[in-house]
Enzyme design. Sequence first.
Site, PDB file in Angstrom:
ATOM      1  N   HIS A 144      -2.852   8.087   6.103  1.00 18.64           N
ATOM      2  CA  HIS A 144      -3.086   6.745   5.560  1.00 18.64           C
ATOM      3  C   HIS A 144      -4.479   6.289   5.969  1.00 18.64           C
ATOM      4  CE1 HIS A 144      -2.046   2.936   3.832  1.00 18.64           C
ATOM      5  NE2 HIS A 144      -2.199   2.292   4.981  1.00 18.64           N
ATOM      6  N   HIS A 203      -9.778   2.053   0.180  1.00 15.44           N
ATOM      7  CA  HIS A 203      -8.315   1.944   0.143  1.00 15.44           C
ATOM      8  C   HIS A 203      -7.879   1.402  -1.215  1.00 15.44           C
ATOM      9  CE1 HIS A 203      -4.273   1.414   1.116  1.00 15.44           C
ATOM     10  NE2 HIS A 203      -4.338   0.588   2.161  1.00 15.44           N
ATOM     11  N   LYS A 211      -9.827   8.137   2.415  1.00 13.98           N
ATOM     12  CA  LYS A 211     -10.270   6.744   2.281  1.00 13.98           C
ATOM     13  C   LYS A 211     -11.669   6.546   2.856  1.00 13.98           C
ATOM     14  CE  LYS A 211      -5.713   4.494   2.279  1.00 13.98           C
ATOM     15  NZ  LYS A 211      -4.813   5.633   2.526  1.00 13.98           N
ATOM     16  N   PHE A 269       1.702  -3.380   4.189  1.00 15.09           N
ATOM     17  CA  PHE A 269       2.051  -4.679   4.758  1.00 15.09           C
ATOM     18  C   PHE A 269       3.557  -4.902   4.622  1.00 15.09           C
ATOM     19  CE2 PHE A 269      -2.261  -7.106   4.235  1.00 15.09           C
ATOM     20  CZ  PHE A 269      -2.828  -6.264   5.172  1.00 15.09           C
ATOM     21  N   CYS A 328       0.804  -1.225   0.000  1.00 14.40           N
ATOM     22  CA  CYS A 328       0.000   0.000   0.000  1.00 14.40           C
ATOM     23  C   CYS A 328       0.834   1.271   0.000  1.00 14.40           C
ATOM     24  CB  CYS A 328      -0.945  -0.011   1.195  1.00 14.40           C
ATOM     25  SG  CYS A 328      -1.982  -1.488   1.229  1.00 14.40           S
ATOM     26  N   GLU A 385      -1.250   5.660  13.695  1.00 12.66           N
ATOM     27  CA  GLU A 385      -0.945   6.861  12.916  1.00 12.66           C
ATOM     28  C   GLU A 385      -1.243   8.125  13.718  1.00 12.66           C
ATOM     29  OE1 GLU A 385      -1.484   8.718   8.430  1.00 12.66           O
ATOM     30  OE2 GLU A 385      -2.844   7.128   9.091  1.00 12.66           O
TER      31      GLU A 385
END
EC number: 2.3.1.179
Length: 413
Positions: free
Chosen positions: A304, A341, A336, A401, A164, A315
């Site tokens: 994010h 996403h 998002k 990830f 991502c 975050e």
Amino acid sequence: MSKRRVVVTGLGMLSPVGNTVESTWKALLAGQSGISLIDHFDTSAYATKFAGLVKDFNCEDIISRKEQRKMDAFIQYGIVAGVQAMQDSGLEITEENATRIGAAIGSGIGGLGLIEENHTSLMNGGPRKISPFFVPSTIVNMVAGHLTIMYGLRGPSISIATACTSGVHNIGHAARIIAYGDADVMVAGGAEKASTPLGVGGFGAARALSTRNDNPQAASRPWDKERDGFVLGDGAGMLVLEEYEHAKKRGAKIYAELVGFGMSSDAYHMTSPPENGAGAALAMANALRDAGIEASQIGYVNAHGTSTPAGDKAEAQAVKTIFGEAASRVLVSSTKSMTGHLLGAAGAVESIYSILALRDQAVPPTINLDNPDEGCDLDFVPHEARQVSGMEYTLCNSFGFGGTNGSLIFKKI
């Protein structure tokens, strides 16, 4: 070695809320959700039945039907967004400048849809039923490949696949290619189409997705107490990055300057960040160092913010760590909440939102944030967009990830 300045001169996009940059931006400022029920395969056996889909997509004016059959949808999305960005830039490709223009375009997963189709063909009919175009129709670097062929670009052509964080990493490295003199112009970004049976099923099996099937548009709710996972989104975002003097010389429209790029690794867990958000904080700190500015100078953070229980809190803590006393003043939102996403395309489209926030002095909202979770006490711009003044810098975060992190900083110019 002195670095050359890098500016943004072209933008292109496909998203769940619009098939152009301006239509997407208008929808985001209006707080519109692009999340809907999946209609291109049977979801009756799936725990999650919705996603952020690209709607009314037609690329026949750019890619012939014959060529479309040789490309997964993510490649088609990327090409269309790339053409939009190139047209927006007004850049003329010549025999003289072609060797100084390249592409850096990634994807988190690549051609999952056609991988599934060809596997079905293999199982049903044996290896002779596999398409001869299978490999080039699915591999991650083919958006960059097709665009360089279409435009005759002979500069660097790369594709970074970092889950991502792919979009941010490709943009950041493209900027460095220009900054250190290996190219004058780069088309950079990411593309994704993971709303396939295996994509939805795989993330569902990992219990990463929201299952709010009774109200899909309320499913992506970053920092809210009721969040239960992220929402898959499809699309592509492309930027034309250009050396500043090169852009000035040709009279190009300049959206913003890319002044900071930071990276880090969590070194913690395959899919979850540490609670203190140390890796995210380090990426932001490195971007600030690269830009040569203080955190207090950032007016907006496009977070994010995926709507996962662990990621959102980490975050928020990272922002507090880096911004200190200024954390209560900086605006932080997650687009998002409206798009879902976009995985490898997320950092690309969200970089564009960060740039447009500077242009219009407007910050898109975080929708669905009704009851902020404990520790999630920043100004997340809930529900409605915010008009601002005097904003000079924005920061865009992407985390993936494997614990890979990236941050970009844009400056109004």
